[in-house]
Design a protein around this motif. Structure first.
Motif, mmCIF file in Angstrom:
data_model
loop_
_atom_site.group_PDB
_atom_site.id
_atom_site.type_symbol
_atom_site.label_atom_id
_atom_site.label_comp_id
_atom_site.label_asym_id
_atom_site.label_seq_id
_atom_site.Cartn_x
_atom_site.Cartn_y
_atom_site.Cartn_z
ATOM 1 N N PHE A 65 -24.938 30.730 13.719
ATOM 2 C CA PHE A 65 -23.955 30.732 12.644
ATOM 3 C C PHE A 65 -22.593 30.384 13.238
ATOM 4 O O PHE A 65 -22.312 30.688 14.402
ATOM 5 N N PHE A 66 -21.735 29.747 12.426
ATOM 6 C CA PHE A 66 -20.472 29.200 12.902
ATOM 7 C C PHE A 66 -19.305 29.605 12.003
ATOM 8 O O PHE A 66 -19.451 29.719 10.782
ATOM 9 N N ARG A 67 -18.155 29.739 12.605
ATOM 10 C CA ARG A 67 -16.865 29.774 11.915
ATOM 11 C C ARG A 67 -16.524 28.354 11.474
ATOM 12 O O ARG A 67 -16.872 27.384 12.157
ATOM 13 N N SER A 68 -15.793 28.219 10.374
ATOM 14 C CA SER A 68 -15.432 26.903 9.864
ATOM 15 C C SER A 68 -13.930 26.671 9.938
ATOM 16 O O SER A 68 -13.141 27.451 9.387
ATOM 17 N N ARG A 69 -13.524 25.580 10.588
ATOM 18 C CA ARG A 69 -12.114 25.197 10.595
ATOM 19 C C ARG A 69 -11.629 24.840 9.184
ATOM 20 O O ARG A 69 -10.428 24.879 8.912
ATOM 21 N N TRP A 70 -12.557 24.501 8.301
ATOM 22 C CA TRP A 70 -12.189 24.106 6.943
ATOM 23 C C TRP A 70 -11.961 25.313 6.036
ATOM 24 O O TRP A 70 -11.617 25.148 4.864
ATOM 25 N N ALA A 71 -12.191 26.517 6.578
ATOM 26 C CA ALA A 71 -11.957 27.751 5.817
ATOM 27 C C ALA A 71 -12.734 27.781 4.513
ATOM 28 O O ALA A 71 -12.238 28.247 3.485
ATOM 29 N N ASP A 72 -13.962 27.260 4.543
ATOM 30 C CA ASP A 72 -14.766 27.242 3.318
ATOM 31 C C ASP A 72 -15.930 28.231 3.375
ATOM 32 O O ASP A 72 -16.011 29.154 2.581
#
Length: 380
Positions: free
Chosen positions: A214-221
């Motif tokens: 699972f990943f964090r999103s730079r797009w804040a979505d």
């Protein structure tokens, strides 16, 4: 705000205790948990006056088995020229050496960061001098090493990339896995294809022998998800139903095969965000972050890191049941802890011990809060 240091019981049944780990600096952030074979629980984080400044160093505290208070923090890094961040603890299964990995960057320039390592042969009392584990510039880490079924070690990482002549703002970050087949003596690298904007990759082994991340999103979505048959070649990350405000997540696979995740229930739709460049409160306005070449997608910063939430999935992350762990407005438009304006709840770290779930997370960038949950509380 009263930051109590002794474990207090908030609910006798189901089991739920909490406290705040002692801090010796104005700012604390990005904790990481590891339980030793003797039952002691370690927590490492970075602390100093403010993220990006050269007094930011790695600190560690210990909760001895059966104890109710954490030890006085031990400072275990000392570069006076770089901001040392994002510690990750790892116990070498071959010789029981304790590793701590972390990043070291000049000022707010994450594209100039390197990953360093120190080793302790006495479970964290005395540490070796620092050395660069990799010389790759712009490499960042947040999540721990996973040992694959064939014995290979995999360290998830990402590259902070920026156009020549500009400073980093997160628009072009990509994830990779560093892997070693000789217990950390030598390393190779494999890119996670089409992973632009997906960082903080958290890899876990599933009961069927495959792997999930699972990943964090730079797009804040949204939180993003990827799968792999061998832990090295990964599918293109795809958004899950869970929101993400461009902030850290952490997951674990439980003994029964379900996946547990801790995340912020917020996204860019919550407002208070901006696209024009990373705020860090330590660089001048004209810092080569503005007016960068336009990308099809751009990083979003400042979304409230609020409503820290626990999720459980029975179908490998496709659907989730959730429960709020800590509520708050999550204001994070500044990294300045001296003014005590930041109220983010962020960067969880998980350690599961049987039916108990240990969670550490950033509380307002002033303390690391620690909670111990029973699985029955999460399911209740």
């Amino acid at each position: 705000m009263d930051f109590h240091s002794e474990l207090t019981v908030e609910s006798e049944k189901p089991y739920f205790t909490s406290n705040y780990i002692p801090a010796s600096t104005v700012q604390v952030h990005a904790s990481n948990l590891l339980q030793l074979p003797n039952g002691d629980l370690l927590c490492a984080w970075f602390g100093g006056s403010q993220e990006g400044l050269s007094d930011i160093c790695i600190h560690m505290s210990r909760l001895k088995k059966g104890a109710r208070t954490w030890s006085t923090p031990q400072k275990i890094s000392d570069d006076t020229e770089r901001s040392e961040q994002n510690p990750v603890l790892f116990l070498n299964p071959q010789n029981q050496d304790l590793w701590i990995l972390y990043t070291a960057q000049p000022a707010g320039n994450q594209d100039k960061a390197v990953v360093r390592r120190r080793i302790s042969k006495d479970q964290g009392q005395i540490w070796s001098s620092a050395e660069n584990l990799f010389d790759d510039e712009g490499l960042f880490i947040r999540q721990p090493i996973t040992i694959l079924k064939d014995g290979a070690w995999v360290l998830p990482a990402w590259y902070c990339r920026t156009p020549p002549g500009y400073r980093w703002i997160g628009n072009d970050d990509i994830s990779v896995v560093k892997y070693s087949k000789d217990a950390g003596k030598t390393w190779a690298e494999k890119e996670v294809l089409n992973s632009t904007g997906c960082v903080h990759m958290n890899i876990k082994a599933l009961h069927d022998g495959s792997y999930i991340a699972f990943f964090r999103s730079r797009w804040a979505d949204n939180v993003y998800r990827s799968t792999s048959a061998d832990g090295l070649a990964w599918s293109e990350p795809q958004p899950t139903s869970l929101p993400n405000p461009n902030s850290g997540i952490c997951c674990e696979v439980l003994r029964d095969g379900r996946i547990l995740i801790v995340f912020n229930y917020s996204s860019f739709q919550d407002g208070l965000a901006k696209r024009e460049g990373l705020y860090d409160d330590i660089t001048p306005d004209d810092d080569k972050r503005a007016n960068q070449p336009k990308k099809s997608r751009e990083a979003i910063w400042g979304v409230p890191r609020k409503t820290l939430t626990v999720g459980i999935s029975e179908d490998q992350g496709k659907t989730w049941k959730t429960k709020v762990l800590e509520e708050g407005d999550g204001f994070c438009m500044t990294n300045n802890s001296r003014t005590k304006e930041n109220r983010e709840l962020s960067y969880p770290s998980i350690w599961v011990d049987g039916e108990e779930v240990n969670v550490a997370f950033t509380f307002w960038r002033q303390r690391i809060k620690f909670v111990r949950l029973g699985l029955d509380w999460i399911e209740g």
